[in-house]
Scaffold this active site. Sequence first.
Site, PDB file in Angstrom:
ATOM      1  CG  HIS A 143      35.749  29.726 -25.022  1.00  0.00           C
ATOM      2  ND1 HIS A 143      36.535  30.724 -24.501  1.00  0.00           N
ATOM      3  CD2 HIS A 143      35.164  30.268 -26.129  1.00  0.00           C
ATOM      4  CE1 HIS A 143      36.431  31.811 -25.250  1.00  0.00           C
ATOM      5  NE2 HIS A 143      35.593  31.551 -26.238  1.00  0.00           N
ATOM      6  CG  HIS A 218      30.594  36.395 -30.047  1.00  0.00           C
ATOM      7  ND1 HIS A 218      29.825  35.889 -29.017  1.00  0.00           N
ATOM      8  CD2 HIS A 218      31.811  35.780 -29.944  1.00  0.00           C
ATOM      9  CE1 HIS A 218      30.542  35.025 -28.318  1.00  0.00           C
ATOM     10  NE2 HIS A 218      31.735  34.942 -28.851  1.00  0.00           N
ATOM     11  N   GLY A 251      26.972  35.378 -41.949  1.00  0.00           N
ATOM     12  CA  GLY A 251      25.802  34.650 -42.418  1.00  0.00           C
ATOM     13  C   GLY A 251      25.627  33.291 -41.789  1.00  0.00           C
ATOM     14  CG  HIS A 253      29.172  33.113 -35.998  1.00  0.00           C
ATOM     15  ND1 HIS A 253      30.019  32.753 -37.025  1.00  0.00           N
ATOM     16  CD2 HIS A 253      29.762  32.668 -34.852  1.00  0.00           C
ATOM     17  CE1 HIS A 253      31.074  32.128 -36.521  1.00  0.00           C
ATOM     18  NE2 HIS A 253      30.932  32.060 -35.213  1.00  0.00           N
ATOM     19  CG  ASP A 277      34.991  34.852 -33.226  1.00  0.00           C
ATOM     20  OD1 ASP A 277      35.993  34.945 -32.488  1.00  0.00           O
ATOM     21  OD2 ASP A 277      34.127  33.968 -33.070  1.00  0.00           O
ATOM     22  CG  LEU A 310      29.180  28.019 -35.923  1.00  0.00           C
ATOM     23  CD1 LEU A 310      28.251  29.236 -35.902  1.00  0.00           C
ATOM     24  CD2 LEU A 310      29.835  27.886 -37.284  1.00  0.00           C
ATOM     25  CB  ALA A 311      35.599  26.431 -33.638  1.00  0.00           C
ATOM     26  N   GLY A 312      34.969  30.057 -33.998  1.00  0.00           N
ATOM     27  CA  GLY A 312      35.494  31.222 -34.675  1.00  0.00           C
ATOM     28  C   GLY A 312      34.892  31.344 -36.060  1.00  0.00           C
TER      29      GLY A 312
END
Length: 398
Positions: A143, A218, A251, A253, A277, A310-312
């Site tokens: 974000h 999440h 696998g 996240h 996500d 990580l972005a989604g």
Amino acid sequence: MSTTRIIIGARIFDGDDYQDGADLIVEAGRVKAISPRNAAFREAEIVDASGLLLVPGFIDLQVNGGGGTLFNEEPTLDGIRQICSAHARFGTTALLPTLITDTREVRTAAINAALEAKAAEVPGFLGLHLEGPHISLACKGAHDPALIRPMDKADLDEMLTCITALGCLMVTLAPENATKEQVLALANAGVVVSLGHTDTSFEIACGYAKAGARTVTHLFNAMSGLGHREPGLVGAALAIGTLGVGLIADGFHVDPAAMGIALRAKEGRGQIFLVTDAMSTIGTDITRLHLNGREILRKGGRLTLADGTLAGADIDMLSSVRFVHEKLGLSIAEAIRMATAHPADAMGIANQKGRLIAGADADFLLLTPELQLQSTWIGGLKAFEAPITSGEKPCGRA
């Protein structure tokens, strides 16, 4: 044409249990019954699903995009249509388009688009998920930190104003930027408040759950971890029985070992449910996208910012179901519950979605025994049918 349709020959899993030796009877877009055929329905249309598994349609409570469309970049009715259509190809029959932290103007546009989608009865549209901007800077993830801020009266009023018409609204927030009084007001209005992107303590998380927070966003990602002296939000998510808990099963996240530990540790009626996500990559071969002016790269099943954050996620719901079945050893029934009954319970819509019970929406899938998708049905109508030629796999990651 008759509005009654009977799906015969399949082994039916209704979301709770298997119903062997029966057929699914659909009338006017809803489940009429699961029972053997009888003379009362001799004029019905028959769909032969012999050898297939018939299950409830998947429910995804965190979907940032799909089919080349990212909701933040296209917060419109057309954007929602594209996202819902893309995910129907992977078994999702109800989803919450999810707006990642953005400006006030974009959020207002997203709310208006969601209200239009509700009025237009867009197939697959369930409601809206606002993930931020009232989250913690310390646990911002992908974000944009410049857009994170406390919830004010205008924010609260906007959400309270739309919930009645929208029906389903989920809001991810952090105790650092939202008060318990605000959570109580949202919860009393029917908003599903989810704790996420927060470095909060176990004690504070318990207080926010008592104030009305119902889910956790999440699990393990962008939150205070489980420590032996400070259990954090992870500990609260597992120990507080009322909380439903979202889990990204790609696998990347979360390690499969941690997923298994969480599933064994979860207490109470609140269950762990799958979320994707997913970003705009689902159903496409694109390798780059943009969020808030920042580039996200797609490589090897991962989506990351330039610094590796990580972005989604780059996974669909059917692939998530197969992951927890194959990698965690869950039964097919439990893997499917995590994508159907459990998210329906978390949203308080168990009588409408997630189970094939009398009066529920006739959202269902026909799967092969290997969990490949044959067709997706929304409101009793076929929304997607897998190709039967060319040797292409009809489901899984794009």
